[in-house]
Design a protein around this motif. Structure first.
Motif, short mmCIF file in Angstrom:
data_model
loop_
_atom_site.label_atom_id
_atom_site.label_comp_id
_atom_site.label_asym_id
_atom_site.label_seq_id
_atom_site.Cartn_x
_atom_site.Cartn_y
_atom_site.Cartn_z
N ASP A 14 19.00 -13.64 -18.60
CA ASP A 14 17.54 -13.63 -18.67
C ASP A 14 16.95 -12.58 -17.75
N THR A 50 14.11 -18.20 -25.98
CA THR A 50 14.09 -16.75 -25.77
C THR A 50 14.54 -16.05 -27.05
N VAL A 107 11.56 -13.70 -18.16
CA VAL A 107 12.03 -14.94 -18.80
C VAL A 107 12.31 -16.01 -17.74
#
Length: 362
Positions: free
Chosen positions: A214, A234, A218
């Motif tokens: 990530d 995501t 995020v």
């Protein structure tokens, strides 16, 4: 059931909507591209239906469905009518839950309405406008309850409940995060507060970030969502749009090339279904294999009513086998011989994956 897709302008809302529904919503690189909400009805992915269709040699497969609404991008001041604020808020009010798209990528070619990428600021902007709109609603309810309390004591409790909600909203807390008893929730339910709606966050990343750890944006979104026990999915909206135009082996090959087991859109649709507290029971036969949508906790007669009101009124019993038992043993005859087919009555609470035949009197 309606899911409202929201977010600031130019974060990928309409592109996500196009990907989910292939409905061709207008998508462009300027604010307020979406003025009137686009609506698309999509099937909930369910591999079980394909398995049952082969087993029963069914003529037709019918999936459960869910409705997505692409709502105009929101800006600061929406609660006071800025941008398309009043329309935006009224469109959200008509949905059952919120899917918020958050920009988690840098791209100098795509304008950000605030000038730079900052997902937490973006989330806070939307939360604040929804909270301000809810405060307006709550203040009106407090005023109304205060007047009516003089003639009816039940409104005293209503006034107290809304004052409790008001205090938390003023502290920046969405209504869904306020600790309320079931009785308190029931009292405020008909106010249709925007921040009471359950929420799912979609972190929109760039193509280069697919399959990687990530990115910083995020991580920020996930940390934020954790505070309200919300889920974050995501995905790269741009890639999902490409995937949505493919079928069969072409789609499978692209997923494999990206190192993905399933598309992000499938995850979004499934998670949205769960977000609303929904589940499916199944019916299977030569004519059709079908998933029927019900609320979790629904009893058998009410589930039968989803097929036809006569089924609920004349309900006698439900003949049920679990999907896993049926697939494991290969045929309905076999599970019946093994005693795995159950007869359930009016108090039976339906379970995910129940395969049902309802018995009823007309």
């Amino acid at each position: 059931m309606k899911i409202g897709i929201v977010g600031l302008p130019n974060v990928g809302k309409s592109t996500l909507f196009n990907s989910i529904t292939n409905a061709g919503a207008e998508c462009a690189n300027y604010p307020f591209c979406t003025i009137e909400p686009n609506v698309g009805v999509v099937p909930v992915p369910d591999e079980r239906l394909d398995v049952l269709a082969k087993m029963y040699d069914s003529d037709k497969i019918t999936h459960a469905i869910i409705e997505f609404v692409d709502i105009a991008g929101l800006v600061k001041g929406a609660s006071k009518g800025e941008g398309l604020g009043n329309k935006f808020l009224s469109h959200i009010r008509e949905t059952d839950s919120i899917l918020e798209v958050v920009r988690c990528f840098e791209d100098s070619n795509i304008v950000h309405v605030e000038g730079n990428v900052n997902p937490i600021r973006d989330i806070d902007t939307i939360n604040l406008e929804l909270i301000l709109a809810d405060l307006d609603t709550v203040n009106k309810r407090i005023e109304r309850a205060s007047k009516l309390a003089k003639g009816d004591k039940k409104y005293i409790q209503e006034e107290e409940n809304f004052k409790k909600v008001k205090q938390e909203l003023e502290n920046g807390k969405p209504a869904r995060m306020i600790e309320l008893s079931e009785d308190e929730k029931e009292i405020i339910k008909d106010a249709f507060l925007l921040t009471m709606k359950p929420i799912l966050y979609v972190a929109n990343i760039c193509e280069n970030d697919i399959g990687k750890e990530d990115n910083i944006y995020v991580k920020q979104v996930k940390e934020y969502a954790k505070q309200e026990n919300a889920e974050v999915i995501t995905l790269c909206v741009k890639i999902e749009e490409e995937l949505s135009s493919l079928e069969g082996n072409d789609k499978k090959e692209m997923l494999e090339a990206l190192g993905l087991e399933e598309s992000g859109l499938d995850k979004v649709i499934k998670s949205s279904y769960n977000l609303l507290g929904l589940m499916s029971y199944l019916t299977a036969g030569k004519k059709e294999v079908r998933a029927w949508t019900i609320k979790k906790g629904t009893k058998a007669p009410q589930a039968a009513g989803k097929i036809h009101s006569d089924f609920e009124r004349g309900f006698i019993k439900a003949e049920i086998v679990s999907y896993n038992d049926l697939v494991k043993n290969g045929s309905y005859q076999k599970v019946k011989e093994l005693g795995l087919v159950r007869l359930e009555g009016k108090d039976y609470i339906m379970q995910e994956g129940d395969i049902v035949e309802f018995k009823f009197n007309v």
